[in-house]
Design a protein around this motif. Structure first.
Motif, PDB file in Angstrom:
ATOM      1  N   GLY A 209       0.812  -1.211   0.000  1.00  0.00           N
ATOM      2  CA  GLY A 209       0.000   0.000   0.000  1.00  0.00           C
ATOM      3  C   GLY A 209       0.844   1.259   0.000  1.00  0.00           C
ATOM      4  O   GLY A 209       0.317   2.372  -0.031  1.00  0.00           O
ATOM      5  N   PHE A 210       2.176   1.064   0.034  1.00  0.00           N
ATOM      6  CA  PHE A 210       3.105   2.194   0.014  1.00  0.00           C
ATOM      7  C   PHE A 210       4.125   1.980  -1.099  1.00  0.00           C
ATOM      8  O   PHE A 210       4.503   0.843  -1.409  1.00  0.00           O
ATOM      9  CB  PHE A 210       3.819   2.323   1.356  1.00  0.00           C
ATOM     10  N   ASN A 211       4.588   3.054  -1.661  1.00  0.00           N
ATOM     11  CA  ASN A 211       5.577   2.987  -2.730  1.00  0.00           C
ATOM     12  C   ASN A 211       6.975   3.098  -2.131  1.00  0.00           C
ATOM     13  O   ASN A 211       7.625   4.143  -2.190  1.00  0.00           O
ATOM     14  CB  ASN A 211       5.336   4.103  -3.748  1.00  0.00           C
ATOM     15  N   ILE A 212       7.440   2.007  -1.530  1.00  0.00           N
ATOM     16  CA  ILE A 212       8.736   1.996  -0.857  1.00  0.00           C
ATOM     17  C   ILE A 212       9.803   1.523  -1.833  1.00  0.00           C
ATOM     18  O   ILE A 212       9.703   0.420  -2.394  1.00  0.00           O
ATOM     19  CB  ILE A 212       8.693   1.094   0.387  1.00  0.00           C
ATOM     20  N   SER A 213      10.808   2.342  -2.035  1.00  0.00           N
ATOM     21  CA  SER A 213      11.859   2.017  -2.997  1.00  0.00           C
ATOM     22  C   SER A 213      12.912   1.115  -2.370  1.00  0.00           C
ATOM     23  O   SER A 213      12.972   0.937  -1.148  1.00  0.00           O
ATOM     24  CB  SER A 213      12.522   3.302  -3.499  1.00  0.00           C
ATOM     25  N   TYR A 214      13.756   0.573  -3.231  1.00  0.00           N
ATOM     26  CA  TYR A 214      14.884  -0.251  -2.767  1.00  0.00           C
ATOM     27  C   TYR A 214      15.765   0.561  -1.819  1.00  0.00           C
ATOM     28  O   TYR A 214      16.165   0.074  -0.758  1.00  0.00           O
ATOM     29  CB  TYR A 214      15.694  -0.723  -3.966  1.00  0.00           C
ATOM     30  N   ALA A 215      16.059   1.798  -2.213  1.00  0.00           N
ATOM     31  CA  ALA A 215      16.943   2.643  -1.392  1.00  0.00           C
ATOM     32  C   ALA A 215      16.314   2.960  -0.042  1.00  0.00           C
ATOM     33  O   ALA A 215      17.010   2.990   0.977  1.00  0.00           O
ATOM     34  CB  ALA A 215      17.264   3.935  -2.144  1.00  0.00           C
ATOM     35  N   GLN A 216      15.011   3.205  -0.019  1.00  0.00           N
ATOM     36  CA  GLN A 216      14.337   3.494   1.252  1.00  0.00           C
ATOM     37  C   GLN A 216      14.328   2.275   2.171  1.00  0.00           C
ATOM     38  O   GLN A 216      14.531   2.394   3.377  1.00  0.00           O
ATOM     39  CB  GLN A 216      12.909   3.971   0.984  1.00  0.00           C
ATOM     40  N   GLN A 217      14.106   1.103   1.581  1.00  0.00           N
ATOM     41  CA  GLN A 217      14.138  -0.118   2.381  1.00  0.00           C
ATOM     42  C   GLN A 217      15.540  -0.367   2.929  1.00  0.00           C
ATOM     43  O   GLN A 217      15.714  -0.767   4.085  1.00  0.00           O
ATOM     44  CB  GLN A 217      13.700  -1.314   1.532  1.00  0.00           C
ATOM     45  N   LEU A 218      16.538  -0.123   2.103  1.00  0.00           N
ATOM     46  CA  LEU A 218      17.923  -0.308   2.520  1.00  0.00           C
ATOM     47  C   LEU A 218      18.265   0.622   3.676  1.00  0.00           C
ATOM     48  O   LEU A 218      18.897   0.209   4.672  1.00  0.00           O
ATOM     49  CB  LEU A 218      18.863  -0.062   1.336  1.00  0.00           C
ATOM     50  N   GLU A 219      17.825   1.869   3.588  1.00  0.00           N
ATOM     51  CA  GLU A 219      18.089   2.838   4.656  1.00  0.00           C
ATOM     52  C   GLU A 219      17.434   2.387   5.960  1.00  0.00           C
ATOM     53  O   GLU A 219      18.030   2.483   7.027  1.00  0.00           O
ATOM     54  CB  GLU A 219      17.565   4.213   4.236  1.00  0.00           C
ATOM     55  N   TYR A 220      16.214   1.875   5.853  1.00  0.00           N
ATOM     56  CA  TYR A 220      15.493   1.421   7.043  1.00  0.00           C
ATOM     57  C   TYR A 220      16.189   0.218   7.669  1.00  0.00           C
ATOM     58  O   TYR A 220      16.361   0.146   8.895  1.00  0.00           O
ATOM     59  CB  TYR A 220      14.060   1.066   6.659  1.00  0.00           C
ATOM     60  N   ASN A 221      16.613  -0.724   6.856  1.00  0.00           N
ATOM     61  CA  ASN A 221      17.265  -1.923   7.387  1.00  0.00           C
ATOM     62  C   ASN A 221      18.623  -1.601   8.007  1.00  0.00           C
ATOM     63  O   ASN A 221      19.032  -2.247   8.980  1.00  0.00           O
ATOM     64  CB  ASN A 221      17.402  -2.973   6.294  1.00  0.00           C
ATOM     65  N   LYS A 222      19.307  -0.614   7.476  1.00  0.00           N
ATOM     66  CA  LYS A 222      20.552  -0.167   8.097  1.00  0.00           C
ATOM     67  C   LYS A 222      20.253   0.564   9.414  1.00  0.00           C
ATOM     68  O   LYS A 222      21.040   0.480  10.366  1.00  0.00           O
ATOM     69  CB  LYS A 222      21.334   0.736   7.140  1.00  0.00           C
ATOM     70  N   TYR A 223      19.135   1.258   9.458  1.00  0.00           N
ATOM     71  CA  TYR A 223      18.713   1.911  10.704  1.00  0.00           C
ATOM     72  C   TYR A 223      18.495   0.871  11.799  1.00  0.00           C
ATOM     73  O   TYR A 223      18.919   1.064  12.954  1.00  0.00           O
ATOM     74  CB  TYR A 223      17.428   2.712  10.458  1.00  0.00           C
ATOM     75  N   LEU A 224      17.853  -0.238  11.464  1.00  0.00           N
ATOM     76  CA  LEU A 224      17.631  -1.303  12.437  1.00  0.00           C
ATOM     77  C   LEU A 224      18.957  -1.859  12.939  1.00  0.00           C
ATOM     78  O   LEU A 224      19.148  -2.073  14.143  1.00  0.00           O
ATOM     79  CB  LEU A 224      16.803  -2.428  11.813  1.00  0.00           C
ATOM     80  N   SER A 225      19.883  -2.094  12.015  1.00  0.00           N
ATOM     81  CA  SER A 225      21.190  -2.636  12.392  1.00  0.00           C
ATOM     82  C   SER A 225      21.950  -1.665  13.286  1.00  0.00           C
ATOM     83  O   SER A 225      22.513  -2.060  14.314  1.00  0.00           O
ATOM     84  CB  SER A 225      22.000  -2.932  11.127  1.00  0.00           C
ATOM     85  N   THR A 226      21.962  -0.407  12.909  1.00  0.00           N
ATOM     86  CA  THR A 226      22.663   0.603  13.697  1.00  0.00           C
ATOM     87  C   THR A 226      22.078   0.723  15.097  1.00  0.00           C
ATOM     88  O   THR A 226      22.810   0.804  16.092  1.00  0.00           O
ATOM     89  CB  THR A 226      22.603   1.966  12.986  1.00  0.00           C
TER      90      THR A 226
END
Length: 310
Positions: free
Chosen positions: A195-212
């Motif tokens: 339901g959202f237009n989430i890009s590869y780059a946005q997903q990558l940023e979020y997953n790095k946020y979780l790791s950090t």
């Protein structure tokens, strides 16, 4: 006359030495022009830090990437048990237990760790689950489409600040309860009908946020599925958990974790009839070749049965 000469000679010598073109004679050895230059005077010195071995203590320091806990996590080939529903069975001999962050008490976590096993706390990082105690903390506009066959669960807009805040608090809860690591699930919204237009780059940023955020809290973190971003994320994550890579013929994609001697915990949902079958034997053969530890578990992950490769 001699007395006059004695007075004139020093005066003449002084006048001669003061004339232009005469250099002062030094008894010091000639060290060359380069030795007289400081790093700041070097014409080719573009960066102060490149020219000096030490850094001026007054210089502002660049922020460092958070490091995982000092001790390494489990190596490739380590065993595990995963149960997300029902009273947790802690009777298995395993190097790690994966269980629900909210449903398992701090006392049980302490018990697991007392055996030498790692405690890995699961939570969904990409979906809204209406039964969670912190479900009210998500902004309404961050809640998207329903998640397949899982009633009461919806995809989240992982670019929304309220989602990041909830996940930060969940990681803090994992630390407070004594977890060694976290297992954030559903971290591939960019490949889903969310339901959202989430890009590869946005997903990558979020997953790095979780790791950090996990590393900031001195917790290890596992990459759950999301093989499409593994090449960009495996260096940021400490282990991997994968579902059904054999079914989809994707297990070779997990090799970067194994090559770095990081544990890969794999599960196939073959059902009870699959244990001991040629399909099960094939699963174990592939798992051994890749270097991951594989289980056959029920799809509900309720400990109804568990079959591991020999």
């Amino acid at each position: 006359m001699n007395s006059i000469n004695n007075l004139l000679v020093p005066i003449l010598v002084t006048l001669i030495l003061s004339l232009p073109g005469h250099a002062k004679v030094s008894s010091e050895p000639d060290m060359g022009i380069q030795a007289a230059k400081s790093p700041q005077q070097e014409p080719n010195c573009k960066s102060k830090k490149k020219c000096q071995d030490t850094t001026d203590p007054n210089d502002p320091q660049e922020p460092e990437t958070p490091e995982p806990p000092v001790n390494e996590f489990l190596p490739a080939g380590s065993s595990y048990q995963m149960q997300l529903q029902g009273a947790l069975n802690t009777e298995y001999v395993a190097d790690a237990y994966v269980f629900d962050l909210f449903d398992v008490s701090q006392e049980t976590i302490t018990q697991i760790k007392s055996t030498g096993a790692k405690a890995i706390c699961y939570f969904s990082a990409g979906t809204y689950e209406q039964w969670r105690t912190d479900a009210v903390d998500f902004a309404p506009e961050a809640i998207g489409e329903p998640l397949g066959d899982w009633p009461g669960e919806n995809w989240l807009d992982t670019t929304h600040e309220s989602v990041k805040t909830v996940m930060k608090n969940r990681i803090q809860l994992a630390k407070d309860k004594g977890c060694d690591a976290v297992d954030p699930d559903n971290v591939d919204s960019h490949t889903q009908q969310s339901g959202f237009n989430i890009s590869y780059a946005q997903q990558l940023e979020y997953n790095k946020y979780l790791s950090t955020t996990a590393h900031d809290n001195q917790l290890f973190i596992g990459l759950k599925n999301n093989l499409s971003q593994l090449a960009d994320l495996h260096s940021h994550y400490d282990f991997a958990i994968n579902e059904s890579c054999i079914r989809w013929n994707e297990c070779d994609m997990l090799k970067p974790f194994v090559d770095a001697n990081k544990a890969v915990f794999h599960v196939e949902y073959l059902g009870v009839s699959g244990a001991g079958s040629s399909e099960f034997d094939n699963m174990c053969s592939i798992a051994n070749n890749v270097g991951m530890y594989s289980l056959v578990l029920p799809h509900l992950l309720d400990d109804a049965y568990r079959f591991s490769c020999p």
